[in-house]
Design an enzyme around this catalytic site. Structure first.
Site: not given
Lengths: 488, 96
Positions: A81, A156, A180
């Site tokens: 990420k 997210s 997330s």
């Protein structure tokens, strides 16, 4: 016919690498080629460095040929990420604020993956500064769900989920502050694990809400998640909240820890707002555990209805403080409009941050401001104590909790982006876990009639990830949801 | 508990060091009004005698060994600076 390399598991690929049937370069080339095919439609990546990935893969093959393989992750392409620092590579948090930022150092999780020999492959799209549940808050445009490109992969860490589900990585890392990792895993048909707070170092993770943030893996199977967790877990003196605890061999423990377990069903997690197809799939999973001989017991987490409120006070308060560092001075975007020092701060931040980040900074600043601190922030911290006690009392009766991960399957892009509160409600089943600091994972437990994945959440006891993973593994062994791949 | 109407957006924007446009101020006020309306629920919880939780697993007295460690080289530390000169970060004049 076996699946293409890019759709296989760490466990399967590492066995083929060990047997010399494939090389890491071949595997990495397969993943890169696949990335080029799907990326224009999925938009899971913020940046990608093909020569660097192939150099790492070649180094892995050299190690293996010399008999110095570093274990099951050696030579496996893993995506990160874009909030986890990799030295010399861009690190943007999907924000204009950091659009040109190049990390001068590695996160501890990055170093640990490198030590395990993983081929670090690309930085993955996410909501800006990890704030959101759909990846639509990315300054670089949303990621798309590989199961239905008109829908969100969740957020997210949506890019981490979308890349893995579409075959553009073999495993990925995300971060989870309120769900997330687990929510995008659920929406994309993957295993996603949020470890106990303190198990994974946050050093080199761009901070959102420091008392809640935790790095964790996305994987195709529970076994792969166990391999990833083993590589990144452990004490780190560079993170003062990092916990000193023994790290078991999570993969080996999958076979050693057998049920039956006592499983708690928190009644507050099955109320209004739960999609009927999601509810039915979760009920079936509970029935499966019962058929294994597990004792199923209804439990109550009476403060569940306050989790969202406590979260949005605490997380935004911490965010307003953490994001104060983006002032346009030492790094990040600096406004060209600025004439004096106050202008530099105000205009750099106004130009660099997107709407959701601004909203959360404003809310956080408000709840911390003079006259409101006791009513909001201090009160939310006390409610957090009660939420945590709810879970700990439940664990006097049961070993783990079983719930849906997300109340709904993947929703359409644009469906909730104008209404922050509707978006926040996506996290109602995941947020309490972060407030209580507990480990939890999502694993696939079915599909809707229209072919969207459904996630089952298992919530475990602090630092008992081995038990949590074993509980999930028992379900996965008897079902083949994890073997499905999207047609893309 | 105070009412959401108390969110003085001009004041909070100033404290947040965010130069918001009038349109943003109006939009964020409305959106945060509905979020704060939800958060008001916290007032219903009986928190008498409850200690606040700042961290789920608080650790105390975490010390580092007091030995100098290598840090970032100057070039690395300045690599992302928006403006620099002679190994220093350039900022607008702060004193007349």
């Amino acid at each position: 016919m076996s699946a293409p390399l890019y759709f296989q598991t760490i466990a399967g690929l590492s066995a083929q690498l060990a047997a010399g049937r494939i090389s890491s370069v071949e595997l990495t080339q397969s993943v890169i080629a696949r990335t080029k095919v799907v990326e224009p439609r999925v938009h899971a990546f913020n940046s990608f460095d093909e020569p660097d990935a192939l150099t790492q893969a070649a180094a892995s093959d050299v190690r293996r040929a010399a008999g110095e393989s570093r274990g099951p992750l050696d030579g496996i392409p893993v995506g990160l990420k874009d909030v986890i620092a990799v030295s010399g590579q861009p690190l943007t948090a999907s924000s204009k604020m950091l659009a040109n930022f190049v990390s001068p150092y590695d996160a501890t999780a990055t170093e640990n993956l490198q030590r395990a020999g993983a081929v670090l492959h690309g930085r993955l799209n996410c909501d800006e500064f990890a704030m959101g549940s759909s990846t639509e808050n990315s300054a670089f445009g949303p990621a798309h769900n590989p199961w239905d490109l008109t829908r969100t992969p969740g957020g997210s860490s949506g890019g981490s989920a979308a890349a893995l589900a579409s075959g553009a990585a073999i495993a990925t890392l995300g971060s989870d502050t309120g769900g997330s990792i687990r929510q995008p895993a659920a929406l994309c048909g993957l295993v996603g694990l949020k470890p106990t707070y303190g198990l994974i170092s946050r050093y080199g993770l761009i901070a959102y809400a420091s008392s809640l943030d935790q790095i964790g893996p996305f994987a195709r199977t529970v076994e792969d998640a166990a391999i990833m967790l083993g590589a990144i877990a452990g004490h780190d003196p560079r993170d003062s909240t990092s916990f000193k605890t023994e790290i078991p061999d999570y993969r080996a423990e999958l076979k050693n820890r057998r049920g039956p377990w006592k499983l708690g069903i928190p009644k507050e997690y099955f109320g209004a707002g739960l999609d009927p197809e999601v509810g039915a799939a979760v009920e079936k999973a509970i029935a499966f555990y019962k058929s294994l001989g597990c004792e199923i017991r209804e439990v109550s987490l009476p403060h569940t209805q306050y989790c969202l409120d406590a979260y949005y006070v605490i997380a935004t308060a911490e965010a307003s403080s953490n994001l104060a560092r983006y002032d346009g001075i030492r790094y990040g975007h600096r406004s060209k409009e600025a004439k004096n020092i106050l202008d530099v701060y105000q205009h750099s931040r106004a130009e660099g941050f997107g709407d959701e980040v601004k909203r959360r900074i404003i809310l956080g600043t408000y709840v911390l401001s003079s006259g409101f601190y006791d009513a909001y922030y201090l009160r939310a911290q006390k409610v957090r104590t009660l939420i945590r006690q709810d879970f700990l009392s439940a664990y006097r009766e049961v070993d783990a909790l079983v719930t849906p991960t997300s109340p709904i399957p993947a929703f359409k892009l644009g469906e909730k982006s104008a209404d922050p509160l509707a978006m926040y409600l996506c996290d109602i089943y995941t947020i309490g876990v972060n407030l209580a600091g507990l480990p939890a994972l999502s694993l696939p437990c079915g599909f809707t009639a229209s072919g969207l994945p459904i996630g089952l959440q298992l919530i475990g006891q602090p630092f008992r990830e081995a038990d949590l993973l074993a509980t999930a593994h028992a379900y996965e062994q008897a079902h083949d949801w994890s073997k499905r791949r999207p047609a893309l | 508990m105070s009412h959401p109407a108390d969110l003085n957006i001009d004041r909070i924007a100033e404290l947040s060091r965010l130069a918001l446009t009038p349109e943003e101020k109006a939009r964020f006020s409305a959106q945060l009004g509905s979020v704060l309306g939800h958060i008001e629920q916290l007032a219903k919880v009986d928190v008498a005698g409850v200690e606040p939780t700042a961290h789920a697993f608080p650790l105390h007295n975490v010390w580092a060994i007091d030995v100098a460690q290598p840090g970032l080289a100057v070039a690395d530390a300045l690599r992302n600076a928006p403006s620099q000169r002679d190994n220093m970060i350039v900022v607008p004049k702060v004193v007349e």
